[in-house]
Design a protein around this motif. Structure first.
Motif, PDB file in Angstrom:
ATOM      1  N   ALA A 267      38.467  34.518  38.281  1.00 23.86           N
ATOM      2  CA  ALA A 267      39.026  33.475  37.419  1.00 23.86           C
ATOM      3  C   ALA A 267      38.776  32.073  37.953  1.00 23.86           C
ATOM      4  O   ALA A 267      38.570  31.134  37.172  1.00 23.86           O
ATOM      5  N   VAL A 268      38.785  31.897  39.258  1.00 23.71           N
ATOM      6  CA  VAL A 268      38.673  30.556  39.834  1.00 23.71           C
ATOM      7  C   VAL A 268      37.362  29.871  39.437  1.00 23.71           C
ATOM      8  O   VAL A 268      37.379  28.748  38.907  1.00 23.71           O
ATOM      9  N   PRO A 269      36.195  30.479  39.666  1.00 22.81           N
ATOM     10  CA  PRO A 269      34.965  29.796  39.238  1.00 22.81           C
ATOM     11  C   PRO A 269      34.878  29.624  37.726  1.00 22.81           C
ATOM     12  O   PRO A 269      34.279  28.651  37.250  1.00 22.81           O
ATOM     13  N   LEU A 270      35.473  30.534  36.968  1.00 25.33           N
ATOM     14  CA  LEU A 270      35.473  30.379  35.516  1.00 25.33           C
ATOM     15  C   LEU A 270      36.270  29.147  35.093  1.00 25.33           C
ATOM     16  O   LEU A 270      35.847  28.395  34.208  1.00 25.33           O
ATOM     17  N   LEU A 271      37.422  28.940  35.716  1.00 24.39           N
ATOM     18  CA  LEU A 271      38.222  27.758  35.409  1.00 24.39           C
ATOM     19  C   LEU A 271      37.445  26.479  35.695  1.00 24.39           C
ATOM     20  O   LEU A 271      37.456  25.534  34.896  1.00 24.39           O
ATOM     21  N   VAL A 272      36.788  26.452  36.849  1.00 25.64           N
ATOM     22  CA  VAL A 272      35.991  25.281  37.200  1.00 25.64           C
ATOM     23  C   VAL A 272      34.870  25.085  36.185  1.00 25.64           C
ATOM     24  O   VAL A 272      34.602  23.969  35.724  1.00 25.64           O
ATOM     25  N   THR A 321      32.749  50.834  33.915  1.00 25.97           N
ATOM     26  CA  THR A 321      33.697  50.649  35.018  1.00 25.97           C
ATOM     27  C   THR A 321      33.122  49.785  36.139  1.00 25.97           C
ATOM     28  O   THR A 321      33.726  49.692  37.206  1.00 25.97           O
ATOM     29  N   SER A 322      31.991  49.149  35.909  1.00 26.16           N
ATOM     30  CA  SER A 322      31.346  48.344  36.951  1.00 26.16           C
ATOM     31  C   SER A 322      32.059  47.022  37.167  1.00 26.16           C
ATOM     32  O   SER A 322      32.812  46.531  36.316  1.00 26.16           O
ATOM     33  N   GLY A 323      31.813  46.433  38.323  1.00 27.15           N
ATOM     34  CA  GLY A 323      32.355  45.109  38.593  1.00 27.15           C
ATOM     35  C   GLY A 323      31.761  44.061  37.681  1.00 27.15           C
ATOM     36  O   GLY A 323      32.424  43.088  37.324  1.00 27.15           O
ATOM     37  N   GLN A 324      30.505  44.265  37.287  1.00 23.48           N
ATOM     38  CA  GLN A 324      29.882  43.327  36.352  1.00 23.48           C
ATOM     39  C   GLN A 324      30.611  43.321  35.015  1.00 23.48           C
ATOM     40  O   GLN A 324      30.826  42.256  34.415  1.00 23.48           O
ATOM     41  N   ALA A 325      31.008  44.519  34.546  1.00 26.93           N
ATOM     42  CA  ALA A 325      31.747  44.603  33.288  1.00 26.93           C
ATOM     43  C   ALA A 325      33.125  43.959  33.418  1.00 26.93           C
ATOM     44  O   ALA A 325      33.605  43.281  32.498  1.00 26.93           O
ATOM     45  N   LEU A 326      33.773  44.160  34.572  1.00 29.95           N
ATOM     46  CA  LEU A 326      35.078  43.545  34.791  1.00 29.95           C
ATOM     47  C   LEU A 326      34.967  42.028  34.755  1.00 29.95           C
ATOM     48  O   LEU A 326      35.812  41.344  34.151  1.00 29.95           O
ATOM     49  N   ALA A 327      33.928  41.474  35.366  1.00 29.69           N
ATOM     50  CA  ALA A 327      33.732  40.020  35.333  1.00 29.69           C
ATOM     51  C   ALA A 327      33.557  39.541  33.905  1.00 29.69           C
ATOM     52  O   ALA A 327      34.059  38.475  33.520  1.00 29.69           O
ATOM     53  N   GLY A 328      32.850  40.319  33.085  1.00 26.75           N
ATOM     54  CA  GLY A 328      32.685  39.948  31.688  1.00 26.75           C
ATOM     55  C   GLY A 328      33.990  39.939  30.936  1.00 26.75           C
ATOM     56  O   GLY A 328      34.238  39.050  30.106  1.00 26.75           O
ATOM     57  N   VAL A 329      34.860  40.895  31.203  1.00 24.69           N
ATOM     58  CA  VAL A 329      36.145  40.974  30.510  1.00 24.69           C
ATOM     59  C   VAL A 329      37.083  39.866  30.959  1.00 24.69           C
ATOM     60  O   VAL A 329      37.872  39.340  30.159  1.00 24.69           O
ATOM     61  N   VAL A 330      37.018  39.489  32.230  1.00 21.89           N
ATOM     62  CA  VAL A 330      37.863  38.390  32.711  1.00 21.89           C
ATOM     63  C   VAL A 330      37.474  37.085  32.028  1.00 21.89           C
ATOM     64  O   VAL A 330      38.298  36.188  31.873  1.00 21.89           O
ATOM     65  N   GLY A 331      36.213  36.991  31.576  1.00 23.88           N
ATOM     66  CA  GLY A 331      35.753  35.784  30.903  1.00 23.88           C
ATOM     67  C   GLY A 331      36.671  35.322  29.791  1.00 23.88           C
ATOM     68  O   GLY A 331      37.210  34.207  29.833  1.00 23.88           O
ATOM     69  N   PRO A 332      36.912  36.158  28.760  1.00 18.19           N
ATOM     70  CA  PRO A 332      37.817  35.724  27.692  1.00 18.19           C
ATOM     71  C   PRO A 332      39.267  35.599  28.142  1.00 18.19           C
ATOM     72  O   PRO A 332      40.030  34.834  27.568  1.00 18.19           O
TER      73      PRO A 332
END
Length: 379
Positions: A267-272, A321-332
């Motif tokens: 979340a931190v880099p996304l906020l920035v 279940t990959s970390g890449q998919a989790l990063a995508g979901v945290v996006g929205p």
């Protein structure tokens, strides 16, 4: 969303919103919570949601996106698009922000904040490559941006997405790390898969919206279409948005709730990213002399990302279940509340930075008693 009345302050604008618009951040938060709970409490929900897909995206999400996009694109005055394509300042600025600065900024932030987390870093870079083609139209409309300009920029991003996503993915996930003596896995994604997603999630509602306006105005006239028909279908867009968020968060409910610290890391880099892209684009629009409406459109189309495509690519390439998919979901999870907040920031800046345009906008409002979500104002 209401068109801002002459001389109105942001609190006055908020007070004149429909109940649906006024509490939009609350509804979105509840939709996220419901999705997370469903993902945790309903056994086999992920498997059921992924059983049928369109363009690599779960069918329920696909339906939600189509429902969300159609009413927004039905509002566009397509006979005014030439006034947008002739604005070279807007088009060139958008291309620069979306396809040069945006991906580069996300790449830098991913390596700065997630250098030791390769999967999350890769997922974040994929999010940065997936430029806005969907929900940004809603944020732009809520902030009283230029609807026709947003439609053109979204269409432009869609074309570039088909042509450039795979190439930029190869560059940012293979070539550039090698040049900088960094190590990472190369992204392998079919350009055809991206084209299918764009054709489905933009092409279908765009065609439906265009035909609806053309046939509606031909049969009943523009006044009836904008004052009677649009208010009836307007709220459907937000219902589609909320439904999409519920299903999207249900798909990764277990991962998000069981790894809260990892969510914070992402979340931190996304906020920035969202803050820098929106503020930088807004400042650029102001500096090159764009109107409030087009400055707002430039800012939101630069800051928004097509997380639907990013999730589809991450899931299709690395697994659900990959970390890449989790990063995508945290996006929205981060993007939705941040961009909703920036809607109010934009409306507040309107009075301070563009006071001369408020009276002009109110004077030329084609349907002053209809809010943008389609709900009538309370007098």
């Amino acid at each position: 969303m209401t068109t801002t009345p002459a001389g109105a302050t942001p609190p006055a604008v908020v007070a004149r919103l429909s109940r649906l618009d006024r509490f939009l951040p609350l509804w979105i938060g509840l939709a996220m919570a419901v999705g997370l709970l469903l993902g945790r409490l309903v056994p086999g929900l992920n498997t059921a949601l992924d059983a049928v897909t369109i363009g690599g995206i779960s069918l329920p999400i696909a339906l939600g996106l189509l429902i969300m996009m159609y009413p927004v694109l039905a509002r566009v005055r397509y006979d005014r698009l030439d006034s947008v394509t002739g604005d070279r300042r807007l088009l060139l600025s958008s291309l620069l922000l979306n396809w040069v600065l945006g991906p580069a900024l996300m790449f830098a932030l991913a390596w700065i904040f997630l250098a030791e987390h390769a999967e999350y870093r890769t997922g974040l870079i994929i999010v940065g490559l997936a430029r806005c083609i969907a929900m940004v139209i809603i944020w732009n409309d809520l902030a009283c941006g230029d609807r026709e300009a947003a439609a053109v920029l979204v269409a432009l991003n869609s074309v570039f997405q088909v042509l450039a996503f795979g190439l930029l993915g190869w560059f940012y996930l293979s070539v550039l790390p090698s040049w900088l003596n960094l190590s990472d896995a190369q992204l392998q994604v079919s350009g055809w898969d991206i084209a299918v997603n764009v054709l489905i999630f933009l092409g279908i509602p765009l065609l439906a919206g265009y035909l609806t306006r053309r046939l509606g105005e031909r049969a009943k006239g523009r006044t009836w279409y904008e004052s009677r028909f649009l208010p009836k279908i307007g709220p459907v867009a937000l219902y589609g948005l909320l439904f999409t968020i519920v299903i999207l968060f249900a798909l990764q409910g277990d991962a998000i709730t069981s790894q809260p610290w990892d969510v914070v890391l992402i979340a931190v880099p996304l906020l920035v990213y969202f803050a820098v892209m929106w503020a930088g684009a807004y400042a650029l629009g102001r500096a090159i002399g764009l109107t409030y409406a087009r400055t707002t459109t430039l800012a939101f189309t630069a800051a928004g990302n097509n997380f639907e495509l990013a999730i589809a690519v991450a899931v299709g390439t690395f697994g659900v279940t990959s970390g890449q998919a989790l990063a995508g979901v945290v996006g929205p999870l981060i993007e939705v509340p941040v961009l909703v907040a920036l809607v109010y920031v934009s409306l507040a800046l309107r009075r301070r930075l563009f006071p001369a345009e408020i009276t002009t906008t109110a004077r030329h409002d084609p349907a002053p008693d209809v809010v943008r979500s389609g709900m009538p104002r309370r007098r």
